[in-house]
Scaffold this motif. Structure first.
Motif, PDB file in Angstrom:
ATOM      1  N   GLY A  96      72.162  47.746  48.391  1.00 51.07           N
ATOM      2  CA  GLY A  96      72.982  48.416  47.380  1.00 51.07           C
ATOM      3  C   GLY A  96      74.469  48.132  47.575  1.00 51.07           C
ATOM      4  N   ARG A  97      74.863  47.873  48.825  1.00 54.80           N
ATOM      5  CA  ARG A  97      76.274  47.613  49.130  1.00 54.80           C
ATOM      6  C   ARG A  97      76.729  46.216  48.679  1.00 54.80           C
ATOM      7  NH1 ARG A  97      78.851  50.057  53.395  1.00 54.80           N
ATOM      8  NH2 ARG A  97      80.608  48.843  52.603  1.00 54.80           N
ATOM      9  N   THR A  98      75.794  45.395  48.125  1.00 57.37           N
ATOM     10  CA  THR A  98      76.227  44.119  47.543  1.00 57.37           C
ATOM     11  C   THR A  98      76.874  44.335  46.180  1.00 57.37           C
ATOM     12  OG1 THR A  98      74.077  43.738  46.493  1.00 57.37           O
ATOM     13  CG2 THR A  98      74.388  42.773  48.686  1.00 57.37           C
ATOM     14  N   GLY A  99      76.899  45.574  45.713  1.00 57.55           N
ATOM     15  CA  GLY A  99      77.487  45.876  44.413  1.00 57.55           C
ATOM     16  C   GLY A  99      76.624  45.303  43.302  1.00 57.55           C
ATOM     17  N   ASP A 100      77.254  44.697  42.297  1.00 54.65           N
ATOM     18  CA  ASP A 100      76.501  44.191  41.138  1.00 54.65           C
ATOM     19  C   ASP A 100      75.616  43.001  41.478  1.00 54.65           C
ATOM     20  OD1 ASP A 100      77.619  46.178  39.672  1.00 54.65           O
ATOM     21  OD2 ASP A 100      79.188  44.918  38.769  1.00 54.65           O
ATOM     22  N   VAL A 101      75.807  42.419  42.637  1.00 50.73           N
ATOM     23  CA  VAL A 101      74.963  41.286  43.037  1.00 50.73           C
ATOM     24  C   VAL A 101      73.507  41.728  43.176  1.00 50.73           C
ATOM     25  CG1 VAL A 101      74.599  39.486  44.799  1.00 50.73           C
ATOM     26  CG2 VAL A 101      76.913  40.179  44.192  1.00 50.73           C
ATOM     27  N   LYS A 102      73.295  43.000  43.418  1.00 55.37           N
ATOM     28  CA  LYS A 102      71.913  43.482  43.627  1.00 55.37           C
ATOM     29  C   LYS A 102      71.029  43.201  42.410  1.00 55.37           C
ATOM     30  CE  LYS A 102      72.921  48.381  42.568  1.00 55.37           C
ATOM     31  NZ  LYS A 102      74.410  48.350  42.722  1.00 55.37           N
ATOM     32  N   HIS A 103      71.658  43.101  41.230  1.00 50.14           N
ATOM     33  CA  HIS A 103      70.876  42.817  40.023  1.00 50.14           C
ATOM     34  C   HIS A 103      70.329  41.398  40.003  1.00 50.14           C
ATOM     35  CE1 HIS A 103      72.248  46.688  38.807  1.00 50.14           C
ATOM     36  NE2 HIS A 103      73.523  46.312  38.721  1.00 50.14           N
ATOM     37  N   LEU A 104      70.872  40.534  40.834  1.00 50.04           N
ATOM     38  CA  LEU A 104      70.370  39.155  40.912  1.00 50.04           C
ATOM     39  C   LEU A 104      69.131  39.061  41.798  1.00 50.04           C
ATOM     40  CD1 LEU A 104      73.614  36.992  41.439  1.00 50.04           C
ATOM     41  CD2 LEU A 104      72.397  37.450  39.299  1.00 50.04           C
TER      42      LEU A 104
END
Lengths: 329, 329
Positions: A96-104
């Motif tokens: 979750g701490r990857t920010g919006d990257v988690k959606h990838l």
């Protein structure tokens, strides 16, 4: 040691089976995130992989000297239709701490999680965790030496930069004999200590230097000098046209004073919001304070943002710091 | 390597035959002088020797945390009638550079000369010289490990302090794989990187911090920012009641700016005299400039004192720095 060898082997096997690989790290990547990601990318490219480094947040300008730095993509600019076979997440306690990257990261996409944060949640198909390592780059260097990847000049520079920044210039208690040996090996492989230090620690713009002057003229000491607060208000920030990331290193200055055990740098972020970077010595845990406000970091270096104007933020944080200072001393 | 073993053996033999030993170093001892001398003293005391450390000049206050620091005697205060069997001179290119200590060294007294300065004159019954070593402490640590001296916690702290200061925090080009390995070994043996760094680099008094603010507000850039000069005038020095030795580290700040290749810190010393500390990057040789004025130092860090008031001293040194900057760039 045998356990490490086993996990190195597992990582190598998982990588071998993947064609396109995503690398990421925590929001607002720091020196260890950036250097480790770039070195990992070089290794993967040498194996013929297609690699994307995608992060949430911008790169502090002091890291722009790093080889291949233009290979890092901000999630806001990421447009590729590539499908990833594997995600390797570095220096990030939780996906979750990857920010919006988690959606990838697809639900079934295998993840390799390499981290040295003690609070890592243990996510991923492989979790290679070593809270005794000074930096993820220390772990990666060992991995590279183990699997026989020939660390070249740029990779040595990337890894050394990661280690020097995550240890606060070989200063934090995480700095062990092994850290120094790994750093020494990287020097031998092409990392130039002078070039790297100069770029990171001796590369201020003229206006930043004048800002340092202001910060050092106007700091405040509290509780018999145990707490030091420095502040950058909107006017100072605007006057000098600052990127907040570029003033990050200034938090270190709050600990310059003899007897100071906790320091805080407050940066006014437009109206009504303040970014606070905390630093501490020894057993004083500022990470815990930052967590309370939804921020992150380590025991001796942490930060968060709060929806309060500068003055009110200062009052609030001073109260918290007084509590931990008087609770521990 | 075999050559080093041989010279280590010779040193050990000469020491074995001596009862009372004098240790000294160059005038105005620095971190490597002090740390190396103190560690050498611990070793000699462990062998049952009577040891005196005598130096010309005072100890910068940042080194007062060093174990046994009170064992160092200023030549002005040295009153003993002891006769020395042996003098061991560390970090000193020529016995004349020990200042008034040279009068303690009898014509027939054997001397051991341990140094890493490339311009060492090779004096002494034994001259153990290694210009590839980052610090004399690096050489001493190797000697200690070789002869089986059990480096204890205080000795590790003394040696690590010597190395960290003489490499500018593992930054100068003298920092090699071996330097890092030796430092790592010292950490394992009890040197605490955090405690040591905090004492040396994060231990300013409140007034020094305010002085840093002034220095950073008032610096001047010349020649497209390639030269940076900072100045501490009499008023600033008096106001804050400074010991000149305590402002030594501030010369580093002159290189904080991006693009600066030569920096100078000028300190007014009463009326009509100015102390100048020079710093440079890469191949720019400020040692040569300092030598011209009877001073000393290395290529990238040097200093001297000149009988001119601040303004005139600044004009003069600026002229010299412009010459070397424009001759090299």
């Amino acid at each position: 040691m045998i356990k490490t060898k086993k996990i190195h082997k597992e990582i190598e096997t998982l990588i071998t089976g993947a064609g396109t690989i995503l690398i990421s790290s925590h929001v607002d990547p720091d020196g260890d995130s950036l250097g480790s990601q770039l070195a990992l990318r070089r290794y993967l490219v040498s194996l013929g992989k297609k690699v994307w480094i995608v992060n949430h947040g911008s790169i502090p300008s002091k890291y722009m000297f790093l080889p291949d730095i233009d290979r890092i993509v901000r999630i806001d600019n990421f447009k590729s239709e590539d499908r990833f076979d594997l995600a390797i997440i570095l220096e990030c306690p939780d996906p979750g701490r990857t920010g919006d990257v988690k959606h990838l990261i697809g639900a079934n996409m295998p993840m390799i999680n390499i981290d040295h944060h003690p609070d890592n949640s243990g996510y991923g198909k492989i979790a290679h965790l070593d809270s005794g390592a000074s930096a993820v780059a220390e772990m990666l260097t060992e991995y590279f030496l183990e699997v026989g990847y020939k660390i070249d000049d740029p990779a040595a520079t990337q890894l050394y930069t990661a280690i020097i920044t995550d240890t606060g210039r070989f200063r934090f208690s995480s700095t062990t004999r092994k850290t120094m040996e790994v750093a020494g090996r990287l020097i031998e492989l092409g990392a130039d200590p002078r070039y790297i230090s100069d770029n990171i620690y001796y590369s201020f713009s003229e206006s930043t230097m004048r800002l340092i002057g202001k910060v050092f003229s106007k700091f405040e000491l509290f509780d018999n000098g145990k707490i030091c607060l420095m502040a950058l208000d909107n006017d100072m920030m605007r006057l000098n046209d600052f990127n907040s990331a570029d003033t990050e290193g200034m938090a270190e200055y709050t600990l310059f004073g003899r007897g100071v055990i906790v320091g805080g740098l407050l940066k006014e972020m437009g109206e009504g919001s303040t970014k606070i970077s905390l630093r501490s010595r020894n057993s004083i845990n500022v990470g815990e304070v930052a967590h309370r406000y939804g921020g992150g970091g380590h025991n001796n270096a942490a930060g968060f943002q709060i929806d309060l104007p500068l003055k009110a933020a200062q009052e609030k944080i001073l109260k918290d710091l007084r509590e931990i200072v008087n609770g521990t001393v």
